[in-house]
Design an enzyme around this catalytic site. Structure first.
Site: not given
Ligand code: MRU
Length: 365
Positions: A63-65, A106, A213, A254, A265
């Site tokens: 995860r994480g852009a 996503r 997170q 993102d 987020k």
């Protein structure tokens, strides 16, 4: 595992655990940390087909852009490796299906689409070559995206560390650290770079409901790095800004629209309003690949909505009555007007607007 090395100032500095790696040759696999298990377990998962990497992205194992941009690019390689096409046209038809499939995992982080587009264009540019060679070229491109991201993280850190002085105290939200990128992170890169220069800083990390997170990942990373970090619940940041000396907020992003509106987020927008109320500068740290210059404002950013169980239960334990209605947007948009500066690898964009973004980011393809 040794998490420290000596830097150019002859200081012991933190070395992030690699979030994502490629193992083997063109028939190889993607090795990722299963971030859903942190901080209790540091376990690696191997993805060697399109379904397993799609699942890893969708369920936030990776995860994480920037990290999902890399995962998408590597996913395109594992997704096509078993294809038996011998001519470019049938290969490319299948490749485009892989790309569309991974792109449906996503919707918000534009880095995923950026990475996939780069892979598609690489295949197209090499259409005259044999399919086996194109597969090798695609693997090299995915590895290059990872290597470039490492350099980008370092540059973001270098460009942003001047915002932090000896004794600075930062609030951050979600995780924009090594776990979210190929190396040091974006928002956390600024903190790591300041620390590596010998500045003693401290950080308040929002826990970041619903998937935590902040408490599971950011706190884990900062603690491993020996940075003074304090965990707070998301609803404590206003009080923390009022009652403690907070010098700035630094978060990741993102997707950033052409006018500087930045999706990050859920909870980031609220934090930006609280920062404005308390005259605390609010910084966004992100690579050029997070900018989506095809959209004029944040209103056009697709916001992912996730399942109700993320809100109605914690670690398998139910915390809400059965059948309750739930709204679970995973991201929100902070208006450019609330952002003091965007820190990128290409430079710092102060009081971001369309013109300044164009000047610094230019062509981000
Ligand atoms: O849902 P996630 O965990 O993928 O959301 C991640 C974030 O919102 C990060 O802040 C963002 O991707 C920046 S990562 C450098």
């Amino acid at each position: 595992m040794n998490l420290f090395a000596v830097n150019k100032y002859l200081r012991e500095v933190y070395v992030p655990v690699p979030t994502i790696e490629w193992i083997g040759g063109v028939d190889g696999k993607i090795k990722i940390i299963d971030q859903t298990l942190l901080p209790n377990e540091l376990k690696y998962v191997y993805c060697d087909d399109r379904k397993s990497i799609y699942h890893a992205i969708k369920t936030l194992m990776v995860r994480g852009a920037p990290a999902i941009g890399i995962a998408g690019a590597m996913g395109a390689v594992v997704g096509i490796k078993d294809d038996k096409s011998e001519d470019f046209d049938s290969f490319f038809k299948e490749f485009k299906e892989v790309i569309a499939y991974l792109g449906s995992s996503r919707p918000t982080a534009v880095n995923l689409f950026w990475g996939l587009k780069r892979m598609e264009e690489t295949a197209q540019k090499n259409s005259q070559k044999p399919v086996s060679e194109i597969k090798e070229i695609l693997l090299n491109e995915a590895k290059t995206i990872l290597e470039e991201d490492k350099e980008i993280c370092r540059k973001i850190g270098e460009n942003g560390e001047a915002f932090l002085e000896e004794g600075s105290c930062v609030i951050t939200h979600c995780n924009a650290g090594g776990l979210a990128t190929g190396d040091f992170g974006t928002a956390l890169a600024v903190m790591f770079a300041a620390t590596n220069k010998g500045k003693k800083i401290s950080v308040y990390a929002d826990e970041t409901r619903p998937l935590l997170q902040g408490s599971r990942l950011t706190v884990w990373e900062l603690k491993n790095a020996g940075i003074d970090v304090t965990l707070i619940c998301d609803n404590m940041s206003a009080h923390t800004m009022k009652s403690k000396k907070i010098d700035c907020v630094i978060v990741g992003a993102d997707r950033i629209a052409a006018n500087g509106d930045a999706a990050n987020k859920i909870g980031t927008y609220g934090l930006s309003i609280i920062a404005k109320e308390h005259n605390v500068p609010f910084y966004v740290a992100a690579p050029a690949s997070t900018f989506d210059l095809s959209i004029t404002s944040g209103d056009e950013i697709p916001i992912e909505e996730r399942g109700s169980d993320e809100i109605t239960s914690i670690a398998g334990h139910k915390i809400a009555p059965d059948g309750i209605k739930v709204f679970n947007p995973a991201f929100d948009v902070t208006p450019a007007a609330n952002i003091k500066a965007i820190i990128t690898e290409r430079g710092v964009i102060h009081s971001p607007n369309m013109e300044k973004i164009k000047n610094v980011i230019g062509d981000n393809t």
